[in-house]
Design an enzyme around this catalytic site. Structure first.
Site, mmCIF file in Angstrom:
data_model
loop_
_atom_site.group_PDB
_atom_site.id
_atom_site.type_symbol
_atom_site.label_atom_id
_atom_site.label_comp_id
_atom_site.label_asym_id
_atom_site.label_seq_id
_atom_site.Cartn_x
_atom_site.Cartn_y
_atom_site.Cartn_z
ATOM 1 N N LYS A 120 34.787 44.115 77.541
ATOM 2 C CA LYS A 120 33.629 44.971 77.236
ATOM 3 C C LYS A 120 32.522 44.692 78.246
ATOM 4 O O LYS A 120 32.589 43.747 79.016
ATOM 5 C CB LYS A 120 33.128 44.640 75.841
ATOM 6 C CG LYS A 120 34.232 44.588 74.824
ATOM 7 C CD LYS A 120 33.922 45.512 73.677
ATOM 8 C CE LYS A 120 34.942 45.397 72.592
ATOM 9 N NZ LYS A 120 34.883 44.117 71.949
ATOM 10 N N ARG A 128 23.076 53.614 71.664
ATOM 11 C CA ARG A 128 23.451 53.019 70.372
ATOM 12 C C ARG A 128 22.651 51.739 70.199
ATOM 13 O O ARG A 128 22.503 50.954 71.130
ATOM 14 C CB ARG A 128 24.952 52.711 70.332
ATOM 15 C CG ARG A 128 25.360 51.992 69.073
ATOM 16 C CD ARG A 128 26.860 51.905 68.934
ATOM 17 N NE ARG A 128 27.462 53.198 68.674
ATOM 18 C CZ ARG A 128 28.713 53.503 68.981
ATOM 19 N NH1 ARG A 128 29.487 52.635 69.571
ATOM 20 N NH2 ARG A 128 29.190 54.697 68.702
ATOM 21 N N TYR A 133 39.397 55.404 67.596
ATOM 22 C CA TYR A 133 39.110 54.036 67.129
ATOM 23 C C TYR A 133 38.079 54.076 65.996
ATOM 24 O O TYR A 133 38.245 53.427 64.955
ATOM 25 C CB TYR A 133 38.600 53.219 68.324
ATOM 26 C CG TYR A 133 38.039 51.861 67.984
ATOM 27 C CD1 TYR A 133 38.865 50.782 67.698
ATOM 28 C CD2 TYR A 133 36.656 51.648 67.977
ATOM 29 C CE1 TYR A 133 38.332 49.537 67.412
ATOM 30 C CE2 TYR A 133 36.121 50.410 67.698
ATOM 31 C CZ TYR A 133 36.965 49.350 67.407
ATOM 32 O OH TYR A 133 36.432 48.117 67.113
HETATM 33 P P1 NAD Z 1 40.198 41.071 69.841
HETATM 34 O O1 NAD Z 1 40.997 42.171 70.464
HETATM 35 O O2 NAD Z 1 39.868 39.884 70.678
HETATM 36 O O3 NAD Z 1 40.909 40.591 68.506
HETATM 37 C C1 NAD Z 1 41.770 41.390 67.748
HETATM 38 C C2 NAD Z 1 43.057 40.626 67.584
HETATM 39 O O4 NAD Z 1 43.963 41.404 66.779
HETATM 40 C C3 NAD Z 1 43.772 40.361 68.918
HETATM 41 O O5 NAD Z 1 43.930 38.969 69.138
HETATM 42 C C4 NAD Z 1 45.105 41.049 68.746
HETATM 43 O O6 NAD Z 1 46.202 40.362 69.364
HETATM 44 C C5 NAD Z 1 45.260 41.098 67.235
HETATM 45 N N1 NAD Z 1 46.232 42.109 66.859
HETATM 46 C C6 NAD Z 1 46.312 43.389 67.307
HETATM 47 N N2 NAD Z 1 47.394 43.985 66.796
HETATM 48 C C7 NAD Z 1 48.012 43.069 66.006
HETATM 49 C C8 NAD Z 1 49.185 43.104 65.205
HETATM 50 N N3 NAD Z 1 49.935 44.191 65.118
HETATM 51 N N4 NAD Z 1 49.536 41.988 64.511
HETATM 52 C C9 NAD Z 1 48.770 40.854 64.608
HETATM 53 N N5 NAD Z 1 47.640 40.771 65.344
HETATM 54 C C10 NAD Z 1 47.280 41.871 66.037
HETATM 55 O O7 NAD Z 1 38.871 41.754 69.291
HETATM 56 P P2 NAD Z 1 37.548 41.112 68.689
HETATM 57 O O8 NAD Z 1 36.450 41.461 69.602
HETATM 58 O O9 NAD Z 1 37.775 39.701 68.304
HETATM 59 O O10 NAD Z 1 37.375 42.011 67.377
HETATM 60 C C11 NAD Z 1 37.770 41.587 66.077
HETATM 61 C C12 NAD Z 1 37.572 42.726 65.097
HETATM 62 O O11 NAD Z 1 36.202 43.157 65.104
HETATM 63 C C13 NAD Z 1 38.412 43.962 65.411
HETATM 64 O O12 NAD Z 1 38.840 44.539 64.208
HETATM 65 C C14 NAD Z 1 37.428 44.886 66.084
HETATM 66 O O13 NAD Z 1 37.795 46.238 65.954
HETATM 67 C C15 NAD Z 1 36.148 44.550 65.355
HETATM 68 N N6 NAD Z 1 34.964 44.867 66.169
HETATM 69 C C16 NAD Z 1 34.680 44.105 67.264
HETATM 70 C C17 NAD Z 1 33.571 44.421 68.022
HETATM 71 C C18 NAD Z 1 33.203 43.611 69.237
HETATM 72 O O14 NAD Z 1 32.199 43.926 69.863
HETATM 73 N N7 NAD Z 1 33.945 42.570 69.600
HETATM 74 C C19 NAD Z 1 32.749 45.501 67.672
HETATM 75 C C20 NAD Z 1 33.078 46.265 66.561
HETATM 76 C C21 NAD Z 1 34.185 45.918 65.795
#
Ligand code: NAD
Length: 326
Positions: free
Chosen positions: A193, A284, A150
């Protein structure tokens, strides 16, 4: 009314759902796209498209007439999803495909600027072995050694967006999120998480019971409340600073102590059962020197204040599903 048209990729997810609300409050016209609908709230987007961003034809459709993009879609989850190794191929393939499609088509289709959500998971494992003294300043990302696929995909995609900035003139802004939490996020099912998982465990357990925490519980993290995260994202997008920059909190806590904080909020004196489980790096913490210098941004809420709001919401979900156990 702001005349700009915004696309939020991942609008059915936790941060994307909240971001759509924020952009609507600010008066933007918003199109949301996600492979699934939001599980906990009706989307506030002017248009919500349910579709797969791995498909370039869908990407072309949703990028039509868009001025700015927030790219949050990713195949992700908490430690139980990311660190077992069982989803590595899917994580790499799915998230990289989305980013390759979006950045290339956005630059061809006249999008002016794009936000990309990277992660603290890009930071090298060798700087995060001591739970009391992790190093996560932005320049410490290299030599690269993330502890998960990831993290490697996020690092690749940071470089992908920055190369389109250099070669194609696309305005790019990149944040490295550190554990964003709050209401209306995944709280059960395997992708949740630590903050939501602990709220669920405490809420589900009656006063004489115990909760399980993965590892020895001495591993440390910091957590940023969703509203503070969105303030940082919007400030970054309106600035001329491209990042990558940490968006996190510097209030570090061990996972056992986070569990105790939740028990205190819930007024339950439970015991902790530390069990074997996936945990990620030992320590972290966000380093906010750069974001404070460039954007003057700091989190407004303490961890306790944010966890109170989160516990309230998760315990309502638990009550709806009525799964109280001894
Ligand atoms: P989340 O999983 O709730 O949201 C990600 C969304 O992407 C989901 O709703 C999922 O259905 C959608 N998705 C996945 N594959 C897809 C596809 N092929 N087509 C269309 N949509 C698709 O996660 P989040 O916590 O809202 O995170 C949002 C972003 O922030 C992500 O990129 C994540 O990696 C990044 N991030 C989040 C955190 C955190 O603590 N929440 C930390 C670091 C980075």
């Amino acid at each position: 009314m702001n005349s700009k048209k915004i696309l939020v990729c991942g609008a059915g997810g936790f941060i994307g759902g909240h971001l759509v609300k924020r952009l609507k409050e600010e008066g933007f016209w918003v199109r949301g796209v996600d492979i699934k609908k939001h599980e906990y709230a009706e989307s506030q987007a002017d248009e919500f498209v349910q579709g797969d961003l791995r498909d370039p034809i869908l990407c072309k459709k949703v990028l039509q007439d868009i001025d700015e993009v927030y790219q949050l879609a990713a195949d992700m989850g908490g430690a139980g999803y990311i660190f077992t190794g069982d989803h590595d191929a899917a994580v790499m393939h799915n998230s990289a495909s989305i980013n390759l499609n979006i950045v290339d088509l956005a630059s061809q289709m006249g999008v002016k600027k794009i936000f990309y959500s990277s992660s603290a998971c890009i930071y090298p494992e060798y700087n995060q072995l001591d739970p009391d003294n992790p190093k996560c300043s932005e320049e410490s990302a290299y030599p690269a050694a993330p502890d998960s696929e990831y993290g490697w995909e996020k690092l690749f995609s940071e470089r992908l967006y920055l190369s389109y900035k250099r070669n194609c003139g696309l305005e790019v802004h990149i944040a490295r999120f550190h554990n964003i939490y709050g209401p209306e996020g995944t709280w059960t099912g395997g992708r949740e998480k630590a903050p939501a998982a602990l709220c669920r465990k405490v809420s589900e357990t009656d006063k004489s019971g115990s909760i399980e925490i993965w590892g020895d519980g001495k591993q440390t993290r910091s957590f940023l409340y969703i509203d503070d995260c969105l303030d940082a994202v919007r400030a970054l997008m309106e600035s001329d600073f491209e990042g990558p920059v940490n968006v996190g909190s510097e209030e570090m806590i061990s996972i056992n102590n986070l569990g105790k904080m939740v028990m205190d909020i819930a007024n339950k004196d439970l015991s902790i059962n530390n069990i074997k489980g996936p945990q990620g790096v030992r320590g972290r913490n966000s380093d906010n020197a750069l974001i404070e210098e460039k954007l003057g941004w700091k989190p407004k809420l303490t961890l306790r204040e944010g966890m109170e709001k989160t516990y309230q919401w998760v315990s309502e979900q638990v009550a709806k599903h009525s799964t109280v156990k001894a």
